[in-house]
Each structure stands twice: as structure tokens, then as C-alpha cells.
Scaffold this motif. Structure first.
Motif, PDB file in Angstrom:
ATOM      1  N   PHE A   1       0.823  -1.198   0.000  1.00 46.79           N
ATOM      2  CA  PHE A   1       0.000   0.000   0.000  1.00 46.79           C
ATOM      3  C   PHE A   1       0.861   1.254   0.000  1.00 46.79           C
ATOM      4  CE2 PHE A   1      -4.086   1.851   0.431  1.00 46.79           C
ATOM      5  CZ  PHE A   1      -3.971   2.975   1.236  1.00 46.79           C
TER       6      PHE A   1
ATOM      7  N   ARG B   1      -0.545  12.446  -1.692  1.00 46.19           N
ATOM      8  CA  ARG B   1      -1.463  13.547  -1.969  1.00 46.19           C
ATOM      9  C   ARG B   1      -1.374  13.931  -3.452  1.00 46.19           C
ATOM     10  NH1 ARG B   1      -4.204  15.326   1.991  1.00 46.19           N
ATOM     11  NH2 ARG B   1      -3.520  15.087   4.148  1.00 46.19           N
ATOM     12  N   GLU B   2      -2.493  14.340  -3.959  1.00 44.12           N
ATOM     13  CA  GLU B   2      -2.563  14.751  -5.363  1.00 44.12           C
ATOM     14  C   GLU B   2      -1.528  15.844  -5.626  1.00 44.12           C
ATOM     15  OE1 GLU B   2      -6.376  16.267  -6.466  1.00 44.12           O
ATOM     16  OE2 GLU B   2      -6.082  15.829  -8.598  1.00 44.12           O
TER      17      GLU B   2
ATOM     18  N   LYS C   1      -1.069  -1.138  -3.897  1.00 44.56           N
ATOM     19  CA  LYS C   1      -2.257  -0.313  -4.098  1.00 44.56           C
ATOM     20  C   LYS C   1      -1.897   1.137  -3.826  1.00 44.56           C
ATOM     21  CE  LYS C   1      -7.142   0.105  -2.932  1.00 44.56           C
ATOM     22  NZ  LYS C   1      -8.278  -0.496  -2.215  1.00 44.56           N
ATOM     23  N   LEU C   2      -2.034   1.972  -4.834  1.00 42.99           N
ATOM     24  CA  LEU C   2      -1.742   3.398  -4.714  1.00 42.99           C
ATOM     25  C   LEU C   2      -3.039   4.157  -4.494  1.00 42.99           C
ATOM     26  CD1 LEU C   2       0.155   5.874  -4.930  1.00 42.99           C
ATOM     27  CD2 LEU C   2      -0.290   5.848  -7.405  1.00 42.99           C
ATOM     28  N   GLN C   3      -3.092   4.868  -3.381  1.00 39.81           N
ATOM     29  CA  GLN C   3      -4.241   5.712  -3.081  1.00 39.81           C
ATOM     30  C   GLN C   3      -3.820   7.168  -3.196  1.00 39.81           C
ATOM     31  OE1 GLN C   3      -5.498   6.112   1.034  1.00 39.81           O
ATOM     32  NE2 GLN C   3      -7.635   6.014   0.432  1.00 39.81           N
ATOM     33  N   VAL C   4      -4.522   7.919  -4.029  1.00 43.42           N
ATOM     34  CA  VAL C   4      -4.201   9.339  -4.215  1.00 43.42           C
ATOM     35  C   VAL C   4      -5.268  10.156  -3.495  1.00 43.42           C
ATOM     36  CG1 VAL C   4      -3.786  11.189  -5.863  1.00 43.42           C
ATOM     37  CG2 VAL C   4      -3.164   8.829  -6.437  1.00 43.42           C
ATOM     38  N   ILE C   5      -4.823  10.961  -2.554  1.00 43.92           N
ATOM     39  CA  ILE C   5      -5.734  11.760  -1.737  1.00 43.92           C
ATOM     40  C   ILE C   5      -5.888  13.144  -2.370  1.00 43.92           C
ATOM     41  CG2 ILE C   5      -6.168  12.711   0.553  1.00 43.92           C
ATOM     42  CD1 ILE C   5      -4.205  10.525   1.581  1.00 43.92           C
TER      43      ILE C   5
ATOM     44  N   SER D   1      -4.829   6.376  -9.132  1.00 42.13           N
ATOM     45  CA  SER D   1      -5.196   5.408  -8.086  1.00 42.13           C
ATOM     46  C   SER D   1      -5.481   4.062  -8.734  1.00 42.13           C
ATOM     47  CB  SER D   1      -6.443   5.880  -7.325  1.00 42.13           C
ATOM     48  OG  SER D   1      -6.173   7.041  -6.580  1.00 42.13           O
TER      49      SER D   1
ATOM     50  N   THR E   1      -5.573  11.816  -9.254  1.00 41.30           N
ATOM     51  CA  THR E   1      -6.528  10.851  -8.694  1.00 41.30           C
ATOM     52  C   THR E   1      -6.744   9.679  -9.647  1.00 41.30           C
ATOM     53  OG1 THR E   1      -8.349  12.178  -9.551  1.00 41.30           O
ATOM     54  CG2 THR E   1      -7.716  12.536  -7.258  1.00 41.30           C
TER      55      THR E   1
ATOM     56  N   SER F   1       4.858   9.959  -6.547  1.00 38.18           N
ATOM     57  CA  SER F   1       4.704   8.621  -5.956  1.00 38.18           C
ATOM     58  C   SER F   1       5.906   7.789  -6.359  1.00 38.18           C
ATOM     59  CB  SER F   1       3.442   7.933  -6.480  1.00 38.18           C
ATOM     60  OG  SER F   1       2.311   8.750  -6.322  1.00 38.18           O
TER      61      SER F   1
ATOM     62  N   SER G   1       0.097   5.663  -0.020  1.00 38.06           N
ATOM     63  CA  SER G   1      -0.847   6.768  -0.051  1.00 38.06           C
ATOM     64  C   SER G   1      -0.088   8.072  -0.274  1.00 38.06           C
ATOM     65  CB  SER G   1      -1.617   6.831   1.275  1.00 38.06           C
ATOM     66  OG  SER G   1      -2.545   7.894   1.258  1.00 38.06           O
TER      67      SER G   1
END
Lengths: 113, 111
Positions: free
Chosen positions: B9, B13-14, B106-110, B84, B81, B18, B11
Motif C-alpha cells: 500500500f 497527496r494529489e 495499491k496506490l491511493q491518491v488523496i 489510483s 486521482t 509517488s 498513499s
């Protein structure tokens, strides 16, 4: 250009029922073909690969089987599904040339209930 | 046997960069790949690099390879985003050999 199709996209089957997932590739000849499974929250598991008609290699023991009746057709089957067979199944192909790039189909969601 | 490892994982920020990391064990790896999987879809090849290269850049994507340490990374600049997804690292020795995949990050973009 090459394309890969697999179907059905979504399948809900009861335990003990048979399974048939089909995959075809267009625009290439004599591809290497693969079946992968992606269980929920897990990575890709190679199930079968084929380098030619009738040539199937199995990577893991299981109650699934694969067949390649034609050059560009790859079928994943089971006679009796188990709950643990649920997952996302991906067909893929590659030419075997430099780069070994694998191209995936859109996947088939199987839920065994 | 061959093994490819990557963290599960990430995470960010936009707008930030990354960096997704991967290590592999097969010293005969000739080709290394990054695939992207969006929810409910198949895997899409993003880029690949030959083992005789140190770096490959393609628009917002930069792949770095440290062959000595068997370490591969994917840098996404100005992460959006739409980035993601799950990113899979993979390796192959080349020829008619199967490709080994990592478990996926898993890449989560906030926003």
C-alpha cells in the motif's frame, strides 16, 4: 492490431457446478497463452500456460483444468467448483519474442456460492 | 524459484510524486515491467525496461533499475486521482519464459 477477449465477464455459480471460461486472441498467431487468478486482496497466481495447441502446463494443483483446442483459443474449466475457486480470472497472451510483454484481457469475476 | 516483492500500500497527496518500489531475486531477469490495474479491470502494461538500462522515462513515469541490488522503482510525477490503482512489478528472463509478478501495490491518491 492484436486483441484479447474473455467471457463471461461475471459469473455466479453454486458449489459443485461446472465452469467454463473462454478466451480468444485476434491479430496474432501462435501466441503463448496464460490463465491467472487474482483472489481478493492478493496478487496474481499463474494457473496454466500454453505454448501451442494441446500443450498445457499447470503451475498449481487444483480442481481446475485448461484446454487449447485452437491456436488462439484458451479455455479454463472445472467439473465441480469449490468456494475457494472464487476470484478474478485473467487470460493473457504474449508473443514470446524480446520483451516477453504480456497483454491481459479484461478479466472474469467468478463468485462461487 | 523466482520471487518478486513489493509493498502492499502507498498513499500520496494529489500533485506529489509517488514512488513504488520492487525487489526481485532472479539474477537472470532480463526484462522488468510495471503494470497498472484499475478496479475491476485487467492489467495494463505501463512500461518495461531491459536489464542493461538504468533508467527509462516516459512522460510522468520514470523507471529506475539498480541491477546490483535487484531493485526496481516506478516514480509517478504530479500524481493524479486517476493514478489510483494497483501497480504490479514483474520480471522475466526473456525468451519463451513465463513472467513472474509481484503481489501488487495499491496506490491511493488523496485529493
Amino acid at each position: 492490431s492484436q486483441t484479447i477477449h474473455q467471457w463471461p465477464a461475471t459469473l455466479v455459480q453454486p458449489v459443485g457446478s461446472p465452469l467454463s471460461l473462454e478466451c480468444t486472441v485476434e491479430g496474432t498467431s501462435n501466441p503463448n497463452l496464460y490463465w491467472y487468478r487474482q483472489a481478493a486482496g492478493r496478487g496474481l497466481q499463474l494457473l496454466f500456460y500454453s505454448v501451442g495447441i494441446g500443450q498445457i502446463s499447470s503451475e498449481v494443483p487444483q480442481n481446475l483444468s485448461a484446454s487449447r483446442p485452437q491456436d488462439r483459443q484458451f479455455i479454463l474449466s472445472s467439473k465441480k467448483l469449490l468456494l475457494s475457486d472464487s476470484g478474478f480470472y485473467l487470460c493473457a497472451w504474449e508473443t514470446g519474442g524480446p520483451g516477453n510483454t504480456i497483454y491481459f484481457g479484461e478479466g472474469s469475476w467468478l463468485t462461487v456460492v | 524459484g523466482e520471487d518478486v516483492e513489493q509493498s502492499l500500500f502507498l498513499s500520496v497527496r494529489e500533485g506529489d510524486s509517488s514512488v513504488i518500489n520492487c525487489t526481485y531475486t532472479d539474477s537472470s531477469s532480463t526484462y522488468l515491467y510495471w503494470y497498472k490495474q484499475e478496479p475491476g479491470a485487467g492489467l495494463q502494461l505501463l512500461t518495461y525496461i531491459f536489464s542493461n538500462m538504468d533508467m527509462k522515462q516516459d512522460q510522468r513515469l520514470t523507471v529506475l533499475l539498480n541491477k546490483k541490488d535487484k531493485h526496481l522503482s516506478l516514480r509517478i510525477a504530479d500524481t493524479q486521482t486517476g493514478d489510483s490503482a494497483i501497480y504490479f512489478c514483474a520480471e522475466s528472463p526473456g525468451g519463451y519464459q513465463k513472467v513472474t509478478f509481484g503481489i501488487g501495490t495499491k496506490l491511493q491518491v488523496i485529493p
